[in-house]
Design an enzyme around this catalytic site. Sequence first.
Site, short mmCIF file in Angstrom:
data_model
loop_
_atom_site.label_atom_id
_atom_site.label_comp_id
_atom_site.label_asym_id
_atom_site.label_seq_id
_atom_site.Cartn_x
_atom_site.Cartn_y
_atom_site.Cartn_z
N ARG A 199 19.52 -3.20 -10.91
CA ARG A 199 18.12 -3.39 -10.51
C ARG A 199 17.38 -3.95 -11.71
O ARG A 199 17.33 -3.30 -12.77
CB ARG A 199 17.51 -2.06 -10.07
CG ARG A 199 15.98 -2.12 -9.97
CD ARG A 199 15.39 -0.92 -9.29
NE ARG A 199 15.74 -0.93 -7.87
CZ ARG A 199 15.25 -0.08 -6.98
NH1 ARG A 199 14.39 0.86 -7.36
NH2 ARG A 199 15.61 -0.15 -5.72
N HIS A 243 15.77 -7.87 -2.14
CA HIS A 243 16.26 -6.48 -2.08
C HIS A 243 17.31 -6.41 -0.97
O HIS A 243 17.11 -5.77 0.06
CB HIS A 243 15.09 -5.53 -1.81
CG HIS A 243 15.40 -4.09 -2.08
ND1 HIS A 243 16.59 -3.66 -2.64
CD2 HIS A 243 14.65 -2.97 -1.85
CE1 HIS A 243 16.56 -2.34 -2.75
NE2 HIS A 243 15.40 -1.89 -2.27
N GLN A 260 18.79 -3.10 0.67
CA GLN A 260 17.86 -2.44 1.60
C GLN A 260 17.96 -3.07 2.98
O GLN A 260 17.91 -2.37 4.00
CB GLN A 260 16.43 -2.56 1.08
CG GLN A 260 15.40 -1.89 1.97
CD GLN A 260 15.54 -0.38 1.99
OE1 GLN A 260 15.49 0.25 0.94
NE2 GLN A 260 15.68 0.22 3.17
N ASP A 275 5.95 -2.41 3.51
CA ASP A 275 6.38 -2.07 2.15
C ASP A 275 5.09 -1.89 1.34
O ASP A 275 4.02 -2.35 1.76
CB ASP A 275 7.24 -3.23 1.60
CG ASP A 275 7.75 -3.00 0.18
OD1 ASP A 275 7.77 -1.84 -0.28
OD2 ASP A 275 8.14 -3.99 -0.47
N CYS A 283 10.82 0.70 3.56
CA CYS A 283 11.90 0.92 2.58
C CYS A 283 11.60 2.11 1.69
O CYS A 283 12.53 2.64 1.05
CB CYS A 283 12.12 -0.35 1.77
SG CYS A 283 10.69 -0.86 0.81
N ARG A 326 21.12 3.57 3.44
CA ARG A 326 21.42 2.91 2.15
C ARG A 326 22.82 3.33 1.70
O ARG A 326 23.60 2.52 1.20
CB ARG A 326 20.39 3.32 1.08
CG ARG A 326 18.97 2.83 1.32
CD ARG A 326 18.85 1.33 1.12
NE ARG A 326 19.28 0.89 -0.19
CZ ARG A 326 18.54 0.95 -1.31
NH1 ARG A 326 17.30 1.42 -1.25
NH2 ARG A 326 19.01 0.50 -2.46
N1 NVA Z 1 8.69 -4.30 -2.97
C1 NVA Z 1 8.99 -3.01 -3.56
C2 NVA Z 1 10.24 -2.42 -2.97
C3 NVA Z 1 10.52 -1.01 -3.40
C4 NVA Z 1 11.82 -0.47 -2.89
C5 NVA Z 1 9.10 -3.14 -5.06
O1 NVA Z 1 9.69 -4.11 -5.53
O2 NVA Z 1 8.59 -2.27 -5.76
#
Ligand code: NVA
Length: 311
Positions: A101, A128, A131, A224, A264, A292
């Site tokens: 990440r 992502h 997800q 989100d 998410c 997940r």
């Molecule tokens: N768009 C959000 C997703 C979190 C799982 C972020 O990048 O923080």
Amino acid sequence: MTRHFLRDDDLTPDEQAEVLALASRMKADRHGWQPLAGPRTVAVLFDKPTLRTQVSFTTGIAELGGYPMLVDGKLAQIGVRESVADTARVLGPQVAAVVWRTFEQTRLEEMAAYAGVPVVNALTDEFHPCQLLADLQTVVEHKGATAGLTVAFLGDSACNMAHSYLLAGATAGMHVRVSGPAGYEPDPQVLARAREIAAGTGGSADYVADPVEAVTGADVVATDTWVSMGKESEASDRQSPFVPYAVTDDLLTHADAAAIVLHCLPAYRGKEITAEVLDGPRAVVWDEAENRLHAQKALLTWLLERSRGDA
Ligand code: NVA
């Protein structure tokens, strides 16, 4: 050839379907697959906060017979103490796969270019994709299939989740509508790529400015946070323009009567989604969070299988 999962369209429609089918079998038989027996180690690196991703990858790697090696990005300082390429050259010979990440997609691409083992995107600024595998698995569980269904994503249409909905949804044959305020539209290249994929799967991909139009008749409504990780300094600007895009019971009156709601997580009740919706009967977010685990186990198993013989 070493297979990576850096963005949703790294899987063809047939491959995505294979991974989702495996995920569903793995959910029914948690310890039936042991591709990491040994144990082989998977490096799991975080340059941004995490809860679900850390829990699901570490649990999943252990259930696959492996050892999840957590690496805190603050300690490793990848790209600061040494280049991404040199980090990849250190990790590759020791681990079975790298899960990362991080911020820019280019960092992940550099890791994949030098690691020599599968590299998995556990969220970047742009995508992502893990997800989305979980989200699609959840849609299949609740709706029986993905192809032909309409999904509306509301909120920051320039964020990683919106981009992943466009690519993964189109790959799954869905009609994808992303909807958010002016200034937060999806990357035109991602939208164009989603349309190209949709042309082959019978789906479609659109940016729809009007949230009511976006959710009208939708089978799946997703949202989100309005303030993604790394965007905290813009938090005050990312409020009033987004209010019309909040997922509320009122807005959902325009969706299909049997629509499900995805998020998410983490969710901010009273911002992008009301408590009534998040805690109500249409939300399937806890299944989504659990999936997940299953989706990522299937993905890792599939990537290792497809990359076999490289070493
Ligand atoms: N768009 C959000 C997703 C979190 C799982 C972020 O990048 O923080």
